[in-house]
Design a protein around this motif. Structure first.
Motif, PDB file in Angstrom:
ATOM      1  N   GLN A   1       0.148  -1.597   1.991  1.00  0.00           N
ATOM      2  CA  GLN A   1       0.635  -2.483   0.935  1.00  0.00           C
ATOM      3  C   GLN A   1      -0.249  -2.441  -0.308  1.00  0.00           C
ATOM      4  O   GLN A   1       0.134  -2.949  -1.352  1.00  0.00           O
ATOM      5  CB  GLN A   1       0.721  -3.917   1.455  1.00  0.00           C
ATOM      6  N   GLY A   2      -1.427  -1.831  -0.170  1.00  0.00           N
ATOM      7  CA  GLY A   2      -2.315  -1.742  -1.318  1.00  0.00           C
ATOM      8  C   GLY A   2      -2.104  -0.514  -2.174  1.00  0.00           C
ATOM      9  O   GLY A   2      -2.158  -0.588  -3.404  1.00  0.00           O
ATOM     10  N   CYS A   3      -1.839   0.659  -1.519  1.00  0.00           N
ATOM     11  CA  CYS A   3      -1.702   1.901  -2.298  1.00  0.00           C
ATOM     12  C   CYS A   3      -0.492   2.745  -1.871  1.00  0.00           C
ATOM     13  O   CYS A   3      -0.335   3.861  -2.368  1.00  0.00           O
ATOM     14  CB  CYS A   3      -2.979   2.733  -2.158  1.00  0.00           C
ATOM     15  N   ASP A   4       0.339   2.244  -0.937  1.00  0.00           N
ATOM     16  CA  ASP A   4       1.558   2.925  -0.484  1.00  0.00           C
ATOM     17  C   ASP A   4       1.299   4.201   0.317  1.00  0.00           C
ATOM     18  O   ASP A   4       2.205   5.010   0.511  1.00  0.00           O
ATOM     19  CB  ASP A   4       2.486   3.256  -1.666  1.00  0.00           C
ATOM     20  N   MET A   5       0.094   4.399   0.795  1.00  0.00           N
ATOM     21  CA  MET A   5      -0.196   5.567   1.606  1.00  0.00           C
ATOM     22  C   MET A   5       0.370   5.383   3.012  1.00  0.00           C
ATOM     23  O   MET A   5       0.265   4.308   3.601  1.00  0.00           O
ATOM     24  CB  MET A   5      -1.710   5.790   1.690  1.00  0.00           C
ATOM     25  N   LEU A   6       0.982   6.427   3.571  1.00  0.00           N
ATOM     26  CA  LEU A   6       1.483   6.397   4.938  1.00  0.00           C
ATOM     27  C   LEU A   6       0.352   6.759   5.894  1.00  0.00           C
ATOM     28  O   LEU A   6      -0.288   7.795   5.742  1.00  0.00           O
ATOM     29  CB  LEU A   6       2.647   7.368   5.118  1.00  0.00           C
ATOM     30  N   VAL A   7       0.120   5.891   6.872  1.00  0.00           N
ATOM     31  CA  VAL A   7      -0.985   6.075   7.822  1.00  0.00           C
ATOM     32  C   VAL A   7      -0.407   6.121   9.228  1.00  0.00           C
ATOM     33  O   VAL A   7       0.438   5.303   9.588  1.00  0.00           O
ATOM     34  CB  VAL A   7      -2.017   4.937   7.710  1.00  0.00           C
ATOM     35  N   ASP A   8      -0.867   7.076  10.021  1.00  0.00           N
ATOM     36  CA  ASP A   8      -0.423   7.224  11.406  1.00  0.00           C
ATOM     37  C   ASP A   8      -1.300   6.354  12.318  1.00  0.00           C
ATOM     38  O   ASP A   8      -2.514   6.515  12.352  1.00  0.00           O
ATOM     39  CB  ASP A   8      -0.517   8.690  11.829  1.00  0.00           C
TER      40      ASP A   8
ATOM     41  N   CYS B   1      -7.768   2.990   0.411  1.00  0.00           N
ATOM     42  CA  CYS B   1      -8.191   1.809  -0.344  1.00  0.00           C
ATOM     43  C   CYS B   1      -8.865   0.754   0.526  1.00  0.00           C
ATOM     44  O   CYS B   1      -9.379  -0.241  -0.001  1.00  0.00           O
ATOM     45  CB  CYS B   1      -7.003   1.190  -1.072  1.00  0.00           C
ATOM     46  N   GLY B   2      -8.855   0.945   1.850  1.00  0.00           N
ATOM     47  CA  GLY B   2      -9.509  -0.010   2.736  1.00  0.00           C
ATOM     48  C   GLY B   2      -8.700  -1.245   3.054  1.00  0.00           C
ATOM     49  O   GLY B   2      -9.210  -2.175   3.686  1.00  0.00           O
ATOM     50  N   HIS B   3      -7.430  -1.304   2.645  1.00  0.00           N
ATOM     51  CA  HIS B   3      -6.573  -2.467   2.892  1.00  0.00           C
ATOM     52  C   HIS B   3      -6.291  -2.591   4.396  1.00  0.00           C
ATOM     53  O   HIS B   3      -6.073  -1.599   5.083  1.00  0.00           O
ATOM     54  CB  HIS B   3      -5.266  -2.328   2.112  1.00  0.00           C
ATOM     55  N   PHE B   4      -6.271  -3.838   4.906  1.00  0.00           N
ATOM     56  CA  PHE B   4      -5.986  -4.050   6.326  1.00  0.00           C
ATOM     57  C   PHE B   4      -4.545  -3.645   6.645  1.00  0.00           C
ATOM     58  O   PHE B   4      -3.619  -3.984   5.921  1.00  0.00           O
ATOM     59  CB  PHE B   4      -6.194  -5.523   6.693  1.00  0.00           C
TER      60      PHE B   4
END
Length: 213
Positions: free
Chosen positions: A19-26, A41-44
Motif C-alpha cells: 500500500q506504500g509503493c504498489d510493489m508486488l511481494v511474494d 519501502c519497508g511498509h508493513f
C-alpha cells in the motif's frame, strides 16, 4: 489449459500489493509468527499465525463483553460546589445532542459505539465460519466492509481524548471513574487486538481456501 490457469491463480494468491509503493511481494514462505515488510519501502504487509482466526474470535468475544459492561454502568462522576453529576457512555452523545450539537453527537456516538459494535459483529461473522470450516455466503462482503471500517475506527482516539479531558477536569472538580470507564479501557485493548490479529492478507487466503474446499 486448466493446469496452467490453476498455477496462475495459486501464484496470484500468494502475492500482495504494498500500500506504500504498489510493489508486488511474494509471501509464499512466511514462517509461523513471521512478519513481512515491503523490501522497497519497508511498509508493513502481513503477519502470519496459524491460530490467528481463533485468537481474533477470542479477543472479539472479550471486547463484546467489555462493551456491554461499558454501556451498563456509570462512566464517570463529577462533583463541584456540592453538586454531583453521573454520566454513562451513551450519555456522552446524548448530552451533545441536548446542547444543540446533533452533528457532533452523531459522530461521537457513531465512532465510539456504533462502528465498533458493527466491527465486532463483522469479525464474529468472519471468524465463526472460518473456525468451523464452512463457506458462509456473507464471508466476502463482511470482510470487505470490515477492512473498510478499520480505516475509520477511532476507539483509541476517543480514549486518549477522555484521559486528556479528565486531567483538565480534575483541576476544576472532583472526578471519580466508574466501572464503565475501566470496561471501555478493556474493550479498547481487546478490540485493537482483535483487529490487528485478523491479518488482512491471510484472512482473504482463508476465505478463498474455504470457498474452494
Amino acid at each position: 489449459m486448466r493446469r496452467c490457469v490453476s498455477k496462475v491463480n495459486f501464484r496470484m494468491a500468494t502475492l500482495i500489493g504494498c500500500q506504500g509503493c504498489d510493489m508486488l511481494v511474494d509471501l509464499t514462505a512466511m514462517p509461523e509468527g513471521g512478519r513481512a515488510n515491503c523490501p522497497r519501502c519497508g511498509h508493513f504487509l502481513a503477519r502470519y499465525r496459524s491460530d490467528a482466526v481463533a485468537r481474533a474470535l477470542a479477543y472479539c468475544i472479550s471486547a463484546a463483553i467489555a462493551l456491554v459492561i461499558a454501556n451498563c454502568f456509570a462512566f464517570l462522576t463529577m462533583g463541584a460546589a456540592g453538586l454531583q453529576t453521573t454520566m454513562t457512555l451513551p450519555e456522552t452523545a446524548i448530552m451533545l445532542y441536548r446542547y444543540g450539537m446533533p452533528d457532533l453527537a452523531i459522530l461521537v456516538g457513531g465512532f465510539i459505539l456504533v462502528l465498533p459494535a458493527l466491527a465486532l459483529t463483522l469479525i464474529m461473522a468472519i471468524c465463526v465460519p472460518l473456525t468451523l470450516g464452512y463457506a458462509a455466503p456473507w464471508l466476502v462482503d463482511s470482510a470487505r466492509v470490515l477492512y473498510t471500517l478499520n480505516e475509520w475506527s477511532m476507539v483509541e482516539v476517543f480514549l486518549i481524548g477522555v484521559i486528556v479531558s479528565l486531567v483538565k477536569l480534575s483541576q476544576m472538580a472532583e472526578v471519580q471513574l466508574g466501572y464503565s470507564f475501566w470496561a471501555y479501557v478493556a474493550f479498547s485493548v481487546f478490540f485493537t487486538l482483535a483487529v490487528s490479529t485478523l491479518d488482512r492478507f491471510h484472512c482473504w487466503q482463508r476465505i478463498e481456501a474455504v470457498q474452494l474446499s
